[in-house]
Design an enzyme around this catalytic site. Structure first.
Site, PDB file in Angstrom:
ATOM      1  N   GLU A  40       0.836  -1.196   0.000  1.00  0.00           N
ATOM      2  CA  GLU A  40       0.000   0.000   0.000  1.00  0.00           C
ATOM      3  C   GLU A  40       0.875   1.253   0.000  1.00  0.00           C
ATOM      4  O   GLU A  40       0.592   2.227  -0.712  1.00  0.00           O
ATOM      5  CB  GLU A  40      -0.899  -0.016   1.230  1.00  0.00           C
ATOM      6  CG  GLU A  40      -1.795   1.203   1.370  1.00  0.00           C
ATOM      7  CD  GLU A  40      -1.740   1.788   2.758  1.00  0.00           C
ATOM      8  OE1 GLU A  40      -1.832   3.023   2.861  1.00  0.00           O
ATOM      9  OE2 GLU A  40      -1.605   1.019   3.720  1.00  0.00           O
ATOM     10  N   ASP A  52       0.696   3.903  -3.130  1.00  0.00           N
ATOM     11  CA  ASP A  52       0.333   5.307  -2.943  1.00  0.00           C
ATOM     12  C   ASP A  52       1.257   6.211  -3.755  1.00  0.00           C
ATOM     13  O   ASP A  52       0.806   7.159  -4.418  1.00  0.00           O
ATOM     14  CB  ASP A  52       0.418   5.650  -1.453  1.00  0.00           C
ATOM     15  CG  ASP A  52       0.129   7.114  -1.177  1.00  0.00           C
ATOM     16  OD1 ASP A  52      -0.999   7.551  -1.431  1.00  0.00           O
ATOM     17  OD2 ASP A  52       1.045   7.821  -0.718  1.00  0.00           O
ATOM     18  N   ASP A  99      -7.025   1.251   0.770  1.00  0.00           N
ATOM     19  CA  ASP A  99      -5.664   0.722   0.926  1.00  0.00           C
ATOM     20  C   ASP A  99      -5.430  -0.462  -0.005  1.00  0.00           C
ATOM     21  O   ASP A  99      -4.341  -0.621  -0.569  1.00  0.00           O
ATOM     22  CB  ASP A  99      -5.435   0.281   2.373  1.00  0.00           C
ATOM     23  CG  ASP A  99      -5.325   1.457   3.325  1.00  0.00           C
ATOM     24  OD1 ASP A  99      -5.198   2.600   2.855  1.00  0.00           O
ATOM     25  OD2 ASP A  99      -5.369   1.229   4.554  1.00  0.00           O
ATOM     26  N   GLU A 146      -4.580   0.564  -3.588  1.00  0.00           N
ATOM     27  CA  GLU A 146      -3.178   0.974  -3.716  1.00  0.00           C
ATOM     28  C   GLU A 146      -2.250  -0.237  -3.678  1.00  0.00           C
ATOM     29  O   GLU A 146      -1.261  -0.296  -4.423  1.00  0.00           O
ATOM     30  CB  GLU A 146      -2.816   1.953  -2.600  1.00  0.00           C
ATOM     31  CG  GLU A 146      -3.522   3.290  -2.748  1.00  0.00           C
ATOM     32  CD  GLU A 146      -3.198   4.259  -1.643  1.00  0.00           C
ATOM     33  OE1 GLU A 146      -3.310   5.479  -1.873  1.00  0.00           O
ATOM     34  OE2 GLU A 146      -2.840   3.802  -0.533  1.00  0.00           O
TER      35      GLU A 146
END
Length: 224
Positions: A42, A46, A115, A118
């Protein structure tokens, strides 16, 4: 997992990466070290998402100033946007959750879904490179720009305008809590109307949490 790959339009060479991307920390903790959570993926996802979106906006909108570029990127990568992507993919049904998180409705929890999006993007990047990740971001996230969905959703202003139809109305936003490591903070905000709770929201920044709280408040007022 094959059905998820079909939705993504990508077939993993290393299926373990996809399994990891869908493994929530609650499940990893219960495995006593046998499974790794998707938190590291994650973190990577991002950055990949932010870079691809920023690159796209920079190249395709030479006329936009820095402030507009920043606001447009924020609208595309915010938690609310990622939750919509997760719902399009039906990502909730593929998540691997611990028993407590499962019974607590974790599959529908916005932060967990965002989350996971990502983490999946990072898994695709590690498995097939930036080109493969970019195609998915283009299909599920950048396409929202074409649909006119990149305009920042200023729910705070909309709420202010709504309550000011009556004189003497006072709105106040309160930070009620925060959790998570520095690179992945979650902020919790409540908005009060004349001292009474009206809506609550979460976000990756205080500003985003305030926007989500304002959105919830608007929905509550519309129901009255």
């Amino acid at each position: 997992m094959k059905s998820l790959e079909e939705k993504l339009g990508y077939t993993f060479q290393d299926r373990g990466l996809l399994d990891n991307a869908l493994t929530h920390s609650s499940c990893a903790n219960e495995s006593r070290g046998k499974l790794q959570s998707n938190e590291r993926l994650e973190f990577l996802g991002d950055s990949i998402l932010g870079m691809v979106v920023a690159d796209h906006l920079y190249r395709n909108h030479p006329d936009l100033p820095e402030g507009e570029l920043t606001r447009t990127r924020a609208a595309l990568v915010c938690e609310e946007s990622l939750v919509e992507v997760a719902q399009e993919l039906g990502l909730g049904e593929y998540l691997r959750l611990g028993r407590g998180e499962e019974s607590g409705g974790g599959r529908r929890r916005p932060s967990i879904q965002a989350d996971a999006v990502e983490a999946v993007l990072a898994a695709v990047y590690l498995d097939g490179g930036i080109g493969s990740a970019r195609k998915i971001i283009q299909k599920y996230i950048l396409s929202r720009e074409v649909a006119g969905l990149t305009k920042p959703r200023d729910y705070k202003t909309a709420l202010q305008e709504l309550v000011q139809r009556e004189s003497g109305q006072v709105l106040q936003y309160r930070l009620t809590g925060q959790e998570g490591p520095d690179h992945d903070k979650r902020f919790f905000v409540e908005v009060d109307l004349n001292g009474a709770p009206l809506g609550a929201g979460t976000g990756r920044s205080k500003k985003e949490a305030e926007q989500m709280a304002a959105h919830a408040a608007i929905q509550a007022l519309k129901k009255e």
